[in-house]
Design a protein around this motif. Structure first.
Motif, PDB file in Angstrom:
ATOM      1  N   THR A   1       4.370  -0.910   0.263  1.00 38.54           N
ATOM      2  CA  THR A   1       5.291  -1.934  -0.237  1.00 38.54           C
ATOM      3  C   THR A   1       5.426  -1.895  -1.752  1.00 38.54           C
ATOM      4  OG1 THR A   1       3.463  -3.539  -0.229  1.00 38.54           O
ATOM      5  CG2 THR A   1       4.898  -3.500   1.700  1.00 38.54           C
ATOM      6  N   GLY A   2       4.388  -1.418  -2.444  1.00 39.50           N
ATOM      7  CA  GLY A   2       4.443  -1.383  -3.910  1.00 39.50           C
ATOM      8  C   GLY A   2       4.959  -0.082  -4.484  1.00 39.50           C
ATOM      9  N   GLY A   3       5.120   0.949  -3.627  1.00 45.10           N
ATOM     10  CA  GLY A   3       5.524   2.268  -4.103  1.00 45.10           C
ATOM     11  C   GLY A   3       6.799   2.295  -4.928  1.00 45.10           C
ATOM     12  N   PRO A   4       7.917   1.780  -4.396  1.00 47.63           N
ATOM     13  CA  PRO A   4       9.172   1.834  -5.157  1.00 47.63           C
ATOM     14  C   PRO A   4       9.057   1.153  -6.516  1.00 47.63           C
ATOM     15  CG  PRO A   4       9.609   1.279  -2.866  1.00 47.63           C
ATOM     16  CD  PRO A   4       8.129   1.235  -3.040  1.00 47.63           C
ATOM     17  N   GLN A   5       8.440  -0.036  -6.554  1.00 44.85           N
ATOM     18  CA  GLN A   5       8.312  -0.769  -7.817  1.00 44.85           C
ATOM     19  C   GLN A   5       7.351  -0.059  -8.773  1.00 44.85           C
ATOM     20  OE1 GLN A   5       9.889  -3.249  -9.161  1.00 44.85           O
ATOM     21  NE2 GLN A   5      11.234  -3.383  -7.394  1.00 44.85           N
TER      22      GLN A   5
ATOM     23  N   SER B   1       8.944  -6.705  -5.534  1.00 49.84           N
ATOM     24  CA  SER B   1       7.553  -6.776  -5.037  1.00 49.84           C
ATOM     25  C   SER B   1       7.315  -8.043  -4.229  1.00 49.84           C
ATOM     26  CB  SER B   1       6.567  -6.706  -6.212  1.00 49.84           C
ATOM     27  OG  SER B   1       6.687  -5.499  -6.904  1.00 49.84           O
ATOM     28  N   ASP B   2       8.254  -8.351  -3.321  1.00 51.91           N
ATOM     29  CA  ASP B   2       8.169  -9.524  -2.445  1.00 51.91           C
ATOM     30  C   ASP B   2       8.168 -10.837  -3.219  1.00 51.91           C
ATOM     31  OD1 ASP B   2       8.074  -7.946  -0.144  1.00 51.91           O
ATOM     32  OD2 ASP B   2       5.906  -7.732  -0.275  1.00 51.91           O
ATOM     33  N   THR B   3       8.592 -10.804  -4.495  1.00 53.10           N
ATOM     34  CA  THR B   3       8.662 -12.006  -5.321  1.00 53.10           C
ATOM     35  C   THR B   3      10.100 -12.214  -5.771  1.00 53.10           C
ATOM     36  OG1 THR B   3       6.418 -11.598  -6.140  1.00 53.10           O
ATOM     37  CG2 THR B   3       7.756 -13.167  -7.366  1.00 53.10           C
TER      38      THR B   3
ATOM     39  N   LEU C   1       1.658   4.811  -1.543  1.00 48.40           N
ATOM     40  CA  LEU C   1       2.596   4.865  -2.668  1.00 48.40           C
ATOM     41  C   LEU C   1       3.667   5.928  -2.426  1.00 48.40           C
ATOM     42  CD1 LEU C   1       0.303   4.647  -5.827  1.00 48.40           C
ATOM     43  CD2 LEU C   1       2.043   3.005  -5.150  1.00 48.40           C
ATOM     44  N   PHE C   2       3.225   7.128  -2.025  1.00 45.83           N
ATOM     45  CA  PHE C   2       4.163   8.231  -1.823  1.00 45.83           C
ATOM     46  C   PHE C   2       5.093   7.946  -0.642  1.00 45.83           C
ATOM     47  CE2 PHE C   2       5.148  12.197   0.460  1.00 45.83           C
ATOM     48  CZ  PHE C   2       5.978  12.789  -0.497  1.00 45.83           C
ATOM     49  N   PHE C   3       4.533   7.479   0.481  1.00 48.87           N
ATOM     50  CA  PHE C   3       5.362   7.241   1.658  1.00 48.87           C
ATOM     51  C   PHE C   3       6.329   6.069   1.425  1.00 48.87           C
ATOM     52  CE2 PHE C   3       2.629  10.226   3.584  1.00 48.87           C
ATOM     53  CZ  PHE C   3       3.133  10.571   4.823  1.00 48.87           C
ATOM     54  N   GLY C   4       5.916   5.071   0.649  1.00 50.62           N
ATOM     55  CA  GLY C   4       6.824   3.974   0.310  1.00 50.62           C
ATOM     56  C   GLY C   4       7.948   4.439  -0.587  1.00 50.62           C
ATOM     57  N   TRP C   5       7.612   5.287  -1.569  1.00 54.05           N
ATOM     58  CA  TRP C   5       8.643   5.846  -2.446  1.00 54.05           C
ATOM     59  C   TRP C   5       9.603   6.721  -1.657  1.00 54.05           C
ATOM     60  CZ3 TRP C   5       9.537  11.044  -3.405  1.00 54.05           C
ATOM     61  CH2 TRP C   5      10.444  11.331  -4.428  1.00 54.05           C
ATOM     62  N   LEU C   6       9.049   7.528  -0.735  1.00 54.44           N
ATOM     63  CA  LEU C   6       9.876   8.413   0.084  1.00 54.44           C
ATOM     64  C   LEU C   6      10.828   7.599   0.958  1.00 54.44           C
ATOM     65  CD1 LEU C   6      10.083  11.504   0.642  1.00 54.44           C
ATOM     66  CD2 LEU C   6       8.582  11.119   2.611  1.00 54.44           C
TER      67      LEU C   6
ATOM     68  N   PRO D   1      16.056   6.337   3.523  1.00 52.13           N
ATOM     69  CA  PRO D   1      15.825   5.157   4.353  1.00 52.13           C
ATOM     70  C   PRO D   1      16.027   5.354   5.845  1.00 52.13           C
ATOM     71  CG  PRO D   1      17.941   5.009   3.219  1.00 52.13           C
ATOM     72  CD  PRO D   1      17.245   6.211   2.666  1.00 52.13           C
ATOM     73  N   VAL D   2      16.421   6.554   6.281  1.00 53.81           N
ATOM     74  CA  VAL D   2      16.639   6.759   7.708  1.00 53.81           C
ATOM     75  C   VAL D   2      15.322   6.936   8.465  1.00 53.81           C
ATOM     76  CG1 VAL D   2      18.943   7.715   7.425  1.00 53.81           C
ATOM     77  CG2 VAL D   2      16.971   9.237   7.308  1.00 53.81           C
ATOM     78  N   VAL D   3      14.217   7.131   7.742  1.00 56.10           N
ATOM     79  CA  VAL D   3      12.922   7.307   8.412  1.00 56.10           C
ATOM     80  C   VAL D   3      11.926   6.284   7.871  1.00 56.10           C
ATOM     81  CG1 VAL D   3      13.253   9.771   8.792  1.00 56.10           C
ATOM     82  CG2 VAL D   3      12.179   8.998   6.680  1.00 56.10           C
ATOM     83  N   GLY D   4      10.879   6.055   8.652  1.00 52.62           N
ATOM     84  CA  GLY D   4       9.748   5.290   8.135  1.00 52.62           C
ATOM     85  C   GLY D   4       9.924   3.798   8.085  1.00 52.62           C
ATOM     86  N   SER D   5      10.473   3.200   9.132  1.00 55.13           N
ATOM     87  CA  SER D   5      10.668   1.752   9.126  1.00 55.13           C
ATOM     88  C   SER D   5       9.326   1.019   9.200  1.00 55.13           C
ATOM     89  CB  SER D   5      11.548   1.342  10.315  1.00 55.13           C
ATOM     90  OG  SER D   5      11.606  -0.055  10.430  1.00 55.13           O
ATOM     91  N   LEU D   6       9.090   0.173   8.227  1.00 56.83           N
ATOM     92  CA  LEU D   6       7.940  -0.737   8.235  1.00 56.83           C
ATOM     93  C   LEU D   6       8.446  -2.070   7.699  1.00 56.83           C
ATOM     94  CD1 LEU D   6       4.933  -1.183   8.753  1.00 56.83           C
ATOM     95  CD2 LEU D   6       4.471  -0.459   6.418  1.00 56.83           C
TER      96      LEU D   6
END
Length: 560
Positions: free
Chosen positions: A73-77, A336-338, A420-425, A430-435
């Motif tokens: 969840t924090g990867g992109p930020q 970041s959820d804020t 971090l890497f999987f969140g950034w990816l 966005p077509v993969v990795g739904s969480l």
């Protein structure tokens, strides 16, 4: 009988710890509450005296899921703020360097073991994830099982003591002490900053505007007859949009080249202040009952455009062509959820979630140009989740030896980096990795609480021994480890970085990963301007501090 029941069925002790812990953690003393994690730890430490123990495998799985979800969840930020938010990011570096220096001073002066040192770091920085990364590092020291258990018990005990005093200190420092040191009226400063960023009013915490910023109204065209729709909208900074025209009982979708005629009924949407200014030029307001099938859509879009990173919302609108930006409004901004105030002067970063409002066609056009729509799904991609955790475990096996200090990331550090890497990816593809965010939050909350309960139960009598040994020294060190980094950041942020007081104090709360502190700040300032500084340092410190767990264990083992 109860003792035997808890020993034979330790899962009962686990859920009693969770239930009572979160109940205790929800009790508020003004702006201060312990929180569910610390409450769970306190209850688990008490129940641990009965001999109830949770299997290590459950503890390890819970922590791996928590730390991966934290990184995901924090990867992109995190990656978005490394470069652009350097002024605030510098404060996170100040926090880490100063806290690590203070911990090592305490190790040398007080002869602390690695567990107690790591617990002080976790508690004073109010970063629970350090407990997990440090516990793993201790298990890899190659010492006896009894020593490992004792030192891991010292982590949670030192954490619980220093956390309580560190939490009270950071809340009082940011909301009460620092404004006195700076000689500012924090509420007046926040109101001025709010207006400077383009806000038109100040909200008390928990309240909403009675006059919403985005409105829709209907008018009968009078003075505006003969005007091009595009020219009329540009006259008011494109902050209003004539969406539809009712002419001779026929509804027409208006574009920029449409010419208004006397007697037309128009439906217009946009920002309230521009609407009020434009109403006199339009004509008489009407009820708008003749309009049918007027649709407004609200979608969440993750910002991925590189050239938008670091721009304000006002600059984002100015750089868009009138055709691209027409009919699209930002109703909210989440980082970041804020929730961050979505004001014209608010700076956006890649990874921010923009809530777009407008007609379905306009919103779809805006989402395509800004990033991608976050699909409201409840399904978790377990292939992506499982692969991410596996990669993290493999990374965690890597280690280096620096100056005789063995540094191994362990499962915690590895899963954090993998997350971090999987969140950034995920943010770029966005077509993969739904969480879904709700699922990620459950993984974080339940994973951390379960891990904390397990280590609290295993601490047992060792916790009492540590408190007797050091007495008031642990709380005192915890307070100093909050005050000294806070004062350093206050001086650097004010004198050299020239940060506005509300944002600076929000950043100090964020570098300390303290949600109660930012809540207290928002209450004192009367608006959410401190959140702008908080989100950047929180994202960075939340990732960097857990990585310090193995470092402090290695250094304390060598010099303690």
């Amino acid at each position: 009988m109860i003792v035997e029941l808890l020993k034979s069925q330790p899962e009962i002790a686990l859920f009693v710890s969770l239930a009572l812990g979160y109940l205790i953690g929800s009790i508020r003393f003004g702006p201060i509450s312990l929180g569910g994690v610390c409450g769970t730890l306190i209850v688990a430490l008490v129940l641990g005296q009965t001999g109830a123990r949770i299997a290590p495998d459950l503890k390890n799985v819970a922590f791996a899921l928590f730390i991966f979800a934290l990184g995901f969840t924090g990867g992109p930020q995190f990656f978005a703020n490394i470069g652009r938010g350097w002024r605030y990011g510098l404060l996170s570096i100040v926090e880490i360097v100063s806290v690590m220096a203070l911990v090592m001073i305490a190790v040398v002066v007080m002869k602390l073991d690695a567990g107690t040192a790591a617990g002080l770091l976790a508690g004073a920085a109010t970063e629970s994830a350090v407990i997990g990364t440090a516990s793993e590092a201790i298990a890899r020291l190659g010492i006896g099982d009894a020593q490992v258990s004792a030192m891991q018990a010292h982590i949670v005990t030192a954490y619980s003591v220093s956390y309580l005093f560190g939490l009270i200190t950071i809340v009082l420092f940011t909301s009460q002490i620092a404004p006195i040191i700076m000689r500012v009226n924090l509420r007046e400063e926040a109101a001025r900053l709010f207006r400077q960023l383009g806000g038109d009013g100040v909200l008390d915490d928990g309240q909403r505007l009675a006059l919403p910023p985005l409105v829709g109204r209907a008018f009968e065209v009078g003075p505006a007859a003969g005007t091009l729709v595009g020219a009329f909208e540009a006259r008011y900074g494109n902050n209003i949009t004539i969406e539809r025209v009712l002419r001779e009982q026929r509804q027409i979708d208006a574009d920029a080249q449409f010419v208004l005629q006397p007697g037309d009924l128009v439906f217009i949407a946009g920002r309230r202040e521009s609407m009020v200014e434009a109403s006199a030029s339009l004509g008489t307001e009407v009820s708008g009952e003749g309009f049918t099938k007027l649709l407004a859509q609200r979608v969440d879009v993750m910002l991925t455009r590189r050239d938008a990173n670091g721009l304000t919302l006002a600059q984002l609108r100015e750089r868009a062509s009138p055709e691209d930006g027409r009919g699209i409004y930002v109703g909210a901004l989440t980082r970041s959820d804020t929730t961050v105030p979505a004001l014209p002067g608010t700076t956006v970063h890649r990874g921010d979630v923009l809530t777009l409002l407008g007609s379905p066609t306009d919103v779809a056009r805006g989402a395509k140009r800004l990033g991608y729509v976050i699909q409201q799904t409840q399904k978790t991609d377990f292939v992506y989740l499982g692969l991410g955790v596996l990669v993290g475990m493999m990374i965690g096996r890597l280690g280096v030896n620096v100056g005789g200090v063995a540094l191994v990331l362990g499962t915690g550090g590895g899963c954090l980096l993998s997350g971090l890497f999987f969140g950034w990816l995920r943010s770029h593809f966005p077509v993969v990795g739904s969480l879904p965010s709700a699922a990620a939050q459950v993984l974080k909350d339940f994973g951390l609480a379960t891990f904390i309960a397990a280590v609290g139960l295993s601490a047992g009598p060792d916790a009492i021994k540590l408190v007797r040994e050091y007495g008031l020294a642990l709380p005192l060190v915890g307070i100093l480890m909050v005050l000294i980094p806070g004062l350093l950041s206050l001086w650097i942020g004010r004198m050299f970085l020239k940060l506005e007081a509300p944002m600076l104090l929000g950043a100090i709360a964020g570098q300390q990963c303290s949600t109660p502190a930012i809540s207290a700040l928002v209450g004192v300032t009367g608006n959410s301007t401190p959140v702008i500084g908080y989100t950047i340092t929180y994202a960075l410190s939340n990732i960097l501090l857990p990585l310090m767990g193995p470092v402090v264990v290695g250094l304390a083992t060598k010099f303690g």
